[in-house]
Write a protein that holds these residues in place. Structure first.
Motif, PDB file in Angstrom:
ATOM      1  N   SER A 200       8.327  60.363 -26.793  1.00 55.02           N
ATOM      2  CA  SER A 200       7.502  59.606 -27.738  1.00 55.02           C
ATOM      3  C   SER A 200       6.028  59.863 -27.456  1.00 55.02           C
ATOM      4  O   SER A 200       5.620  60.097 -26.324  1.00 55.02           O
ATOM      5  CB  SER A 200       7.823  58.115 -27.638  1.00 55.02           C
ATOM      6  N   LYS A 201       5.248  59.814 -28.494  1.00 50.13           N
ATOM      7  CA  LYS A 201       3.807  60.008 -28.396  1.00 50.13           C
ATOM      8  C   LYS A 201       3.174  58.798 -27.712  1.00 50.13           C
ATOM      9  O   LYS A 201       3.553  57.665 -27.971  1.00 50.13           O
ATOM     10  CB  LYS A 201       3.251  60.191 -29.799  1.00 50.13           C
ATOM     11  N   GLN A 202       2.213  59.048 -26.862  1.00 52.36           N
ATOM     12  CA  GLN A 202       1.507  57.986 -26.159  1.00 52.36           C
ATOM     13  C   GLN A 202       0.372  57.441 -27.022  1.00 52.36           C
ATOM     14  O   GLN A 202      -0.242  58.181 -27.793  1.00 52.36           O
ATOM     15  CB  GLN A 202       0.918  58.525 -24.849  1.00 52.36           C
ATOM     16  N   PRO A 203       0.065  56.151 -26.891  1.00 54.60           N
ATOM     17  CA  PRO A 203      -1.072  55.589 -27.628  1.00 54.60           C
ATOM     18  C   PRO A 203      -2.379  56.233 -27.171  1.00 54.60           C
ATOM     19  O   PRO A 203      -2.512  56.635 -26.013  1.00 54.60           O
ATOM     20  CB  PRO A 203      -1.058  54.111 -27.273  1.00 54.60           C
ATOM     21  N   ALA A 204      -3.338  56.297 -28.064  1.00 52.99           N
ATOM     22  CA  ALA A 204      -4.656  56.828 -27.722  1.00 52.99           C
ATOM     23  C   ALA A 204      -5.439  55.819 -26.881  1.00 52.99           C
ATOM     24  O   ALA A 204      -6.248  56.191 -26.030  1.00 52.99           O
ATOM     25  CB  ALA A 204      -5.426  57.169 -28.990  1.00 52.99           C
ATOM     26  N   HIS A 205      -5.185  54.522 -27.128  1.00 48.02           N
ATOM     27  CA  HIS A 205      -5.942  53.469 -26.439  1.00 48.02           C
ATOM     28  C   HIS A 205      -5.214  52.143 -26.617  1.00 48.02           C
ATOM     29  O   HIS A 205      -4.493  51.956 -27.601  1.00 48.02           O
ATOM     30  CB  HIS A 205      -7.350  53.380 -27.047  1.00 48.02           C
ATOM     31  N   LYS A 206      -5.414  51.227 -25.669  1.00 50.15           N
ATOM     32  CA  LYS A 206      -4.885  49.867 -25.788  1.00 50.15           C
ATOM     33  C   LYS A 206      -5.965  48.872 -25.415  1.00 50.15           C
ATOM     34  O   LYS A 206      -6.740  49.104 -24.489  1.00 50.15           O
ATOM     35  CB  LYS A 206      -3.678  49.649 -24.866  1.00 50.15           C
ATOM     36  N   VAL A 207      -5.984  47.769 -26.140  1.00 52.38           N
ATOM     37  CA  VAL A 207      -6.873  46.642 -25.836  1.00 52.38           C
ATOM     38  C   VAL A 207      -5.967  45.441 -25.632  1.00 52.38           C
ATOM     39  O   VAL A 207      -5.107  45.162 -26.468  1.00 52.38           O
ATOM     40  CB  VAL A 207      -7.844  46.356 -27.006  1.00 52.38           C
ATOM     41  N   LYS A 208      -6.154  44.723 -24.517  1.00 52.16           N
ATOM     42  CA  LYS A 208      -5.293  43.574 -24.236  1.00 52.16           C
ATOM     43  C   LYS A 208      -6.166  42.375 -23.886  1.00 52.16           C
ATOM     44  O   LYS A 208      -7.050  42.467 -23.049  1.00 52.16           O
ATOM     45  CB  LYS A 208      -4.349  43.903 -23.085  1.00 52.16           C
ATOM     46  N   LEU A 209      -5.902  41.274 -24.560  1.00 51.98           N
ATOM     47  CA  LEU A 209      -6.545  39.988 -24.267  1.00 51.98           C
ATOM     48  C   LEU A 209      -5.459  38.931 -24.212  1.00 51.98           C
ATOM     49  O   LEU A 209      -4.821  38.649 -25.231  1.00 51.98           O
ATOM     50  CB  LEU A 209      -7.562  39.620 -25.343  1.00 51.98           C
ATOM     51  N   GLY A 210      -5.242  38.375 -23.055  1.00 52.17           N
ATOM     52  CA  GLY A 210      -4.165  37.401 -22.906  1.00 52.17           C
ATOM     53  C   GLY A 210      -2.843  38.035 -23.272  1.00 52.17           C
ATOM     54  O   GLY A 210      -2.484  39.089 -22.744  1.00 52.17           O
ATOM     55  N   LEU A 211      -2.126  37.430 -24.200  1.00 56.05           N
ATOM     56  CA  LEU A 211      -0.821  37.945 -24.617  1.00 56.05           C
ATOM     57  C   LEU A 211      -0.902  38.878 -25.821  1.00 56.05           C
ATOM     58  O   LEU A 211       0.111  39.387 -26.281  1.00 56.05           O
ATOM     59  CB  LEU A 211       0.099  36.764 -24.954  1.00 56.05           C
TER      60      LEU A 211
END
Length: 77
Positions: free
Chosen positions: A2-13
């Protein structure tokens, strides 16, 4: 594979996952939660208490994408 995400942003849940589809960026928003069996899952549904973090994640994802588009344009010149 599977292709990997370019970026992730996480705040709390809340997580905003940014995908790069050949220069066209898209974003999936999700909320993590634990099942009664203790396993982590995610859902595309949000409660009222999640909405501020949803908005902040969306904004941060938009800023990241704008910077990437700018970098991509500079690299093409």
């Amino acid at each position: 594979m599977s292709k990997q995400p370019a970026h992730k942003v996480k705040l709390g849940l809340i997580t905003a996952t940014v995908w790069d589809n050949d220069g066209f960026y898209s974003v999936d928003l999700s909320r993590s939660y634990k099942t009664s069996q203790g396993e982590w899952q995610s859902s595309p549904s949000f409660g009222q208490g999640d909405l501020l973090n949803v908005a902040k994640c969306a904004e941060r994802a938009e800023i990241w994408i704008a910077r990437q588009v700018s970098k991509d344009a500079i690299q093409r010149t």
